[in-house]
Design an enzyme around this catalytic site. Structure first.
Site, PDB file in Angstrom:
ATOM      1  N   ASP A  62      -9.897  27.364 -50.004  1.00 57.21           N
ATOM      2  CA  ASP A  62      -9.975  26.306 -48.990  1.00 57.21           C
ATOM      3  C   ASP A  62      -8.715  26.339 -48.111  1.00 57.21           C
ATOM      4  O   ASP A  62      -7.600  26.347 -48.651  1.00 57.21           O
ATOM      5  CB  ASP A  62     -10.090  24.961 -49.729  1.00 57.21           C
ATOM      6  N   ILE A  63      -8.884  26.308 -46.805  1.00 58.61           N
ATOM      7  CA  ILE A  63      -7.711  26.393 -45.922  1.00 58.61           C
ATOM      8  C   ILE A  63      -6.817  25.149 -45.983  1.00 58.61           C
ATOM      9  O   ILE A  63      -5.716  25.167 -45.447  1.00 58.61           O
ATOM     10  CB  ILE A  63      -8.093  26.675 -44.445  1.00 58.61           C
ATOM     11  N   ASN A  88     -11.346  29.613 -37.091  1.00 59.73           N
ATOM     12  CA  ASN A  88     -12.777  29.360 -36.895  1.00 59.73           C
ATOM     13  C   ASN A  88     -13.354  28.401 -37.935  1.00 59.73           C
ATOM     14  O   ASN A  88     -14.233  27.607 -37.628  1.00 59.73           O
ATOM     15  CB  ASN A  88     -13.516  30.718 -36.956  1.00 59.73           C
ATOM     16  N   TYR A 153     -15.911  14.169 -35.638  1.00 57.79           N
ATOM     17  CA  TYR A 153     -15.817  15.638 -35.511  1.00 57.79           C
ATOM     18  C   TYR A 153     -15.252  16.011 -34.140  1.00 57.79           C
ATOM     19  O   TYR A 153     -14.337  16.832 -34.023  1.00 57.79           O
ATOM     20  CB  TYR A 153     -17.208  16.248 -35.718  1.00 57.79           C
TER      21      TYR A 153
HETATM   22  N1  LIG Z   1     -22.860  26.194 -34.637  1.00 62.64           N
HETATM   23  C1  LIG Z   1     -22.640  25.536 -33.513  1.00 62.64           C
HETATM   24  O1  LIG Z   1     -23.583  25.157 -32.792  1.00 62.64           O
HETATM   25  C2  LIG Z   1     -21.225  25.292 -33.058  1.00 62.64           C
HETATM   26  C3  LIG Z   1     -21.031  24.677 -31.806  1.00 62.64           C
HETATM   27  C4  LIG Z   1     -19.737  24.435 -31.354  1.00 62.64           C
HETATM   28  C5  LIG Z   1     -18.668  24.818 -32.151  1.00 62.64           C
HETATM   29  N2  LIG Z   1     -18.877  25.403 -33.376  1.00 62.64           N
HETATM   30  C6  LIG Z   1     -17.699  25.809 -34.141  1.00 62.64           C
HETATM   31  O2  LIG Z   1     -17.828  27.170 -34.506  1.00 62.64           O
HETATM   32  C7  LIG Z   1     -17.094  27.429 -35.713  1.00 62.64           C
HETATM   33  C8  LIG Z   1     -17.961  28.189 -36.710  1.00 62.64           C
HETATM   34  O3  LIG Z   1     -19.049  27.375 -37.065  1.00 62.64           O
HETATM   35  P1  LIG Z   1     -20.433  27.979 -37.565  1.00 62.64           P
HETATM   36  O4  LIG Z   1     -21.491  27.308 -36.780  1.00 62.64           O
HETATM   37  O5  LIG Z   1     -20.368  29.460 -37.620  1.00 62.64           O
HETATM   38  O6  LIG Z   1     -20.461  27.352 -39.043  1.00 62.64           O
HETATM   39  P2  LIG Z   1     -20.860  27.935 -40.446  1.00 62.64           P
HETATM   40  O7  LIG Z   1     -21.938  28.960 -40.351  1.00 62.64           O
HETATM   41  O8  LIG Z   1     -21.077  26.750 -41.296  1.00 62.64           O
HETATM   42  O9  LIG Z   1     -19.539  28.727 -40.914  1.00 62.64           O
HETATM   43  C9  LIG Z   1     -18.350  28.053 -41.224  1.00 62.64           C
HETATM   44  C10 LIG Z   1     -17.402  29.027 -41.910  1.00 62.64           C
HETATM   45  O10 LIG Z   1     -16.180  28.343 -42.227  1.00 62.64           O
HETATM   46  C11 LIG Z   1     -15.937  28.417 -43.642  1.00 62.64           C
HETATM   47  N3  LIG Z   1     -15.269  27.184 -44.029  1.00 62.64           N
HETATM   48  C12 LIG Z   1     -15.675  25.912 -43.790  1.00 62.64           C
HETATM   49  N4  LIG Z   1     -14.806  25.030 -44.294  1.00 62.64           N
HETATM   50  C13 LIG Z   1     -13.816  25.765 -44.860  1.00 62.64           C
HETATM   51  C14 LIG Z   1     -12.629  25.424 -45.543  1.00 62.64           C
HETATM   52  N5  LIG Z   1     -12.284  24.154 -45.768  1.00 62.64           N
HETATM   53  N6  LIG Z   1     -11.835  26.417 -46.004  1.00 62.64           N
HETATM   54  C15 LIG Z   1     -12.158  27.714 -45.797  1.00 62.64           C
HETATM   55  N7  LIG Z   1     -13.274  28.095 -45.138  1.00 62.64           N
HETATM   56  C16 LIG Z   1     -14.103  27.130 -44.706  1.00 62.64           C
HETATM   57  C17 LIG Z   1     -17.330  28.626 -44.246  1.00 62.64           C
HETATM   58  O11 LIG Z   1     -17.303  29.275 -45.496  1.00 62.64           O
HETATM   59  P3  LIG Z   1     -17.340  28.457 -46.897  1.00 62.64           P
HETATM   60  O12 LIG Z   1     -18.290  27.305 -46.732  1.00 62.64           O
HETATM   61  O13 LIG Z   1     -17.760  29.471 -47.908  1.00 62.64           O
HETATM   62  O14 LIG Z   1     -15.930  28.016 -47.091  1.00 62.64           O
HETATM   63  C18 LIG Z   1     -17.955  29.568 -43.217  1.00 62.64           C
HETATM   64  O15 LIG Z   1     -17.511  30.890 -43.416  1.00 62.64           O
HETATM   65  C19 LIG Z   1     -16.591  26.055 -36.189  1.00 62.64           C
HETATM   66  O16 LIG Z   1     -15.253  25.875 -35.792  1.00 62.64           O
HETATM   67  C20 LIG Z   1     -17.493  25.078 -35.462  1.00 62.64           C
HETATM   68  O17 LIG Z   1     -16.878  23.821 -35.296  1.00 62.64           O
HETATM   69  C21 LIG Z   1     -20.122  25.650 -33.828  1.00 62.64           C
END
Ligand SMILES: NC(=O)c1ccc[n+]([C@@H]2O[C@H](COP(=O)([O-])OP(=O)(O)OC[C@H]3O[C@@H](n4cnc5c(N)ncnc54)[C@H](OP(=O)(O)O)[C@@H]3O)[C@@H](O)[C@H]2O)c1
Length: 242
Positions: A62-63, A88, A153
């Site tokens: 966890d970060i 990210n 958020y």
């Molecule tokens: N999807 C969208 O529509 C969208 C839109 C705008 C912005 N974003 C941004 O894009 C980024 C990526 O999101 P995503 O949609 O790809 O989400 P995702 O598929 O849920 O991936 C999130 C990643 O972060 C890791 N993670 C989460 N919390 C963590 C923690 N506390 N410590 C270490 N690793 C952690 C997860 O792995 P584990 O769970 O295994 O730790 C996973 O690898 C985020 O910053 C999000 O806010 C997404």
């Protein structure tokens, strides 16, 4: 160990957007340090990325854990240095109206989405300085759009945006650059959490952002420092004015 190759550290690279960024950087000849909590998903990502990347070091945890952050940075140092830090990894928290808000609802949001990326920037800065490197912080349109229900958020992403710009200004003399990237709506686990039970299959996969990443990593970090980009708005050359 691999001093001659560029190195990138990507948090949350076990799936979703982070894995896509890791794939892009692997194809561009980078050695990678990848983070995430789910060890199985991280091992699968490592296996896949190892077929193309010069080197892949998975760091599970966890970060918000200081030891995990140190291990991420130490792993980059052991590979030879750091050119790119991608903050990210992020959590969504509870979606709901502010009128029903209570302090515990902030929960892990600020530590995960703001505190940990900020400390990672601090820890990475000396290594990035040596290579005139780039920090890429992933934000969201929720940082600016005031979507009902998305306040906590969005507030974390707004805070991250300000800190990123501030740091970009403060680290100018050290030749460390920082940019913000709003990836736009994407089909991912986090996005599905925001719309439980809803069919969100009309959203594009995170792969839709690949052209942007290839463009970004072609840029001189010193030239783009402090800017905010929208990864799905190619027609506007991705630049978004704050
Ligand atoms: N999807 C969208 O529509 C969208 C839109 C705008 C912005 N974003 C941004 O894009 C980024 C990526 O999101 P995503 O949609 O790809 O989400 P995702 O598929 O849920 O991936 C999130 C990643 O972060 C890791 N993670 C989460 N919390 C963590 C923690 N506390 N410590 C270490 N690793 C952690 C997860 O792995 P584990 O769970 O295994 O730790 C996973 O690898 C985020 O910053 C999000 O806010 C997404």
């Amino acid at each position: 160990m691999t001093e001659s190759i560029p190195i990138a550290l990507i948090t949350g690279a076990s799936r979703g957007l982070g894995l896509v960024i890791a794939r892009v950087l692997a194809a561009r000849g980078y050695g990678l340090v990848i983070g995430g909590r789910d060890t199985e998903a991280l091992a699968a990502a490592e296996g896949e990325l190892s077929r193309e990347a010069q080197a892949v070091v998975p760091v599970a945890g966890d970060i918000t854990d200081a030891r995990v952050r140190l291990k991420l940075i130490d792993s980059a140092r052991a590979l030879g240095g750091l050119n790119v830090l991608v903050n990210n990894a992020s959590e969504l928290g509870t979606i709901g109206p502010l009128m029903a808000f209570d302090v515990p609802q902030m929960g892990r949001l600020f530590p995960v989405n703001v505190g940990a990326p900020t400390i990672l920037m601090q820890l990475a800065a000396p290594l990035l300085s040596l290579r005139r490197g780039l920090i890429v912080n992933i934000t969201s349109d929720a940082a600016t759009a005031a979507y009902p229900g998305w306040g906590p958020y969005g507030a974390t992403k707004a805070a991250l945006e300000l800190l990123t710009r501030t740091l970009a200004a403060e680290l100018r003399e050290q030749h460390v650059s920082a940019v913000l990237v709003d990836p736009g709506d994407m089909l991912s686990r986090m996005h599905q959490q925001a719309f439980p039970g809803e069919d969100i299959s009309n959203r594009p996969l995170p792969d839709v952002t690949r052209p942007f990443w290839n463009w970004l990593f072609d840029q001189d970090p010193q030239v783009i420092r402090g800017q905010r980009f929208a990864a799905q708005q190619e027609d506007a050359r991705w630049l978004q004015l704050a």
